[in-house]
Design an enzyme around this catalytic site. Structure first.
Site, PDB file in Angstrom:
ATOM      1  N   GLY A  59     -33.690 -24.991 -71.125  1.00  0.00           N
ATOM      2  CA  GLY A  59     -33.174 -26.174 -70.431  1.00  0.00           C
ATOM      3  C   GLY A  59     -31.667 -26.145 -70.258  1.00  0.00           C
ATOM      4  O   GLY A  59     -31.136 -26.525 -69.205  1.00  0.00           O
ATOM      5  N   HIS A  60     -30.940 -25.701 -71.280  1.00  0.00           N
ATOM      6  CA  HIS A  60     -29.473 -25.619 -71.193  1.00  0.00           C
ATOM      7  C   HIS A  60     -29.056 -24.604 -70.132  1.00  0.00           C
ATOM      8  O   HIS A  60     -28.058 -24.807 -69.428  1.00  0.00           O
ATOM      9  CB  HIS A  60     -28.884 -25.233 -72.551  1.00  0.00           C
ATOM     10  CG  HIS A  60     -29.102 -26.269 -73.619  1.00  0.00           C
ATOM     11  ND1 HIS A  60     -28.548 -27.528 -73.559  1.00  0.00           N
ATOM     12  CD2 HIS A  60     -29.822 -26.234 -74.765  1.00  0.00           C
ATOM     13  CE1 HIS A  60     -28.908 -28.212 -74.624  1.00  0.00           C
ATOM     14  NE2 HIS A  60     -29.689 -27.457 -75.368  1.00  0.00           N
ATOM     15  N   CYS A  61     -29.811 -23.509 -70.022  1.00  0.00           N
ATOM     16  CA  CYS A  61     -29.513 -22.496 -68.999  1.00  0.00           C
ATOM     17  C   CYS A  61     -29.717 -23.070 -67.600  1.00  0.00           C
ATOM     18  O   CYS A  61     -28.914 -22.816 -66.691  1.00  0.00           O
ATOM     19  CB  CYS A  61     -30.406 -21.271 -69.189  1.00  0.00           C
ATOM     20  SG  CYS A  61     -30.259 -20.479 -70.817  1.00  0.00           S
TER      21      CYS A  61
END
Length: 490
Positions: A59-61
């Protein structure tokens, strides 16, 4: 009339050509895609390459991707050249590359300088404008010259650690060693140099150098140093840039010091209290005295405000009615706890810990009164009995309640457990790794779900066999619906 029919298609063709060109520009990707086959070639041919190691499911990517692409677009015309690239570290063919560069989480960004001869962690912002500003600064000189009082005022940020070298001339061994240090640590600190100490705030202004002056927003506010061997300089900067007591509150300017605290190899002492309470000042004073006493003895000290420390409370399994409390965590994962403190308790309890007299604390959910479901509930307080002392073949899933992969595995684990329900020598169990401490000398749990299998000592071990540690298996193997027998590595 015929000529009008000829003009119209030409006009339409021009419009579509313009649209096509516009779409082509918009769809152009400025972030290079690298993999094991072209990584070395691209890095070796460029002086400044930033590489994002990512996983498609992260998700952060996904959140970083458009910002990273926008930054790459802005920087595409920058001189000197700045290359932004990405590697799918989740791809099997790239895992050796990720391992080589010690990628342990996603996204991880690294800066490769001088054809890959120097590699540094990217420690800048994660939004486009911040990425651009940070990389422009990182691609320039490692140390900025201070020529005026105005330069110094702009450069020396009262909330950051800033290192300034004062020199009689910008040449010679001392200046070269300082430049080497600045290149090595530039991603962590701001470096400057000047010919005139009178331009700098704080401290003696008549020195002509060579001397290093480190400015910091805590403790004595500045400190001078004169040993210009690179190793000595690095040790001075690293040690001087850590507060005697790191403050953990809601002020974002303290965040870099908190990160440094948790990255330290020392044992970590953490005092949690309501800092603004009536006893807050007394606690701070006594705690600072203790930290001074044990400076250089392998313990780092942090003061956490209760309001900002809710994540830490969840991690350690603490309760607010235990505040004020102190926790010490050692490098082997052991934790020591003293709740409901008075200020005068701090010094004797830390002394007790240093002398090895404090008892370790273990976070555990309550042992279930009933544990008769096919998949047994394992907690820290019954782990030893169920896994190591039962003499049975035990398969344990270490999971997190929020983990999607764990939720998908749950019905399959139930199916396996039901198929072995009549076998008294087999136990299928699960342990919530977010709510229970795990002995990290036995189990390596770096992601969820992680599964371990341990053969029982009663029927499967002969007198000549050594006691076996639990054997780790992949979650992919255990997720197979046909998995009805327990595997054990030979």
């Amino acid at each position: 009339m015929a000529s009008n029919w000829l003009i119209l298609p030409l006009a339409i063709a021009c419009i579509f050509t313009a649209i096509s060109a516009e779409e082509s520009t918009e769809s152009k990707e400025f972030v290079l895609t690298l993999d094991h086959s072209n990584f070395t070639d691209v890095v070796s041919k460029n002086n400044f390459v930033v590489v994002e190691f990512y996983a498609p499911w992260c998700g952060h990517c996904k959140k970083l991707a458009p910002e990273y692409e926008k930054a790459a677009s802005i920087l595409s015309s920058h001189d000197p050249k700045i290359v932004l690239a990405k590697v799918d570290a989740n791809e099997e063919v790239n895992k050796e590359l990720a391992s080589e560069h010690e990628i342990k989480g996603f996204p991880t960004l690294k800066i490769f300088r001088d054809g890959g001869k120097a590699v540094q962690e990217y420690k800048g912002p994660r939004e486009a404008d911040g990425i651009v500003a940070y990389l422009k600064k990182q691609s320039g000189p490692a140390s900025a010259e201070i020529k005026s009082v105005e330069d110094a005022a702009t450069f020396i940020d009262e909330k950051k650690v800033v290192v300034v070298g004062v020199f009689p001339k910008f040449s010679g061994e001392e200046f070269e060693n300082y430049t080497t240090l600045a290149e090595k640590l530039r991603s962590d600190y701001e470096f400057g140099h000047t010919l005139d100490a009178k331009l700098l705030p704080r401290g003696e202004q008549s020195v002509s150098g060579p001397i290093i002056r480190l400015f910091k927003p805590f403790d004595e506010l500045f400190i001078d140093f004169k040993d210009f061997h690179v190793d000595a300089l690095e040790k001075f900067v690293e040690e001087s840039s850590v507060p005697i007591v790191t403050l953990f509150n809601n002020d974002p300017s303290n965040h870099p010091f908190v990160v440094k605290f948790f990255n330290s190899p020392n044992a970590k002492a953490m005092l949690f209290l309501n800092i603004s309470s009536e006893a807050g000042d007394s606690f701070k004073s006594k705690y600072h005295e203790v930290a001074e006493q044990y400076k250089g003895e392998g313990i780092s000290f942090l003061l956490g405000d209760l309001e900002a420390s809710q994540g830490a409370f969840q991690y350690f399994g603490l309760k607010e009615d235990q505040v004020p409390l102190i926790v010490i965590q050692t490098n082997d994962g052991q934790k020591y706890l003293k709740p409901n403190l008075e200020p005068d308790h701090l010094a004797p309890w830390v002394k007790e810990f240093k002398e090895g007299k404090a008892l370790p604390y273990k976070k555990s959910e309550p042992v279930p009164e009933k544990n008769d479901e096919p998949v047994k509930v394992i907690v820290a307080d019954n782990l030893q009995d169920i896994v190591f002392n039962s003499g049975k073949n035990v398969l344990v899933e270490f999971y997190a309640p929020w983990c999607g992969h764990c939720k998908k595995l749950a019905p399959i684990l139930d199916e396996v457990a039901i198929s072995y329900q009549k076998d008294a020598d087999v136990v299928i169990g699960k342990l919530d790794a977010t709510a229970n401490d795990i002995p990290n000398d036995t189990f390596e749990v770096q992601g969820y779900p992680t599964l371990y299998f341990r053969t029982g000592m009663v029927k499967l071990q002969t007198k000549n066999q050594k006691k076996m540690k639990p054997q780790k298996m992949s979650s992919k193997e255990a997720r197979q619906p046909s998995f009805h027998r327990v595997h054990r590595d030979a």
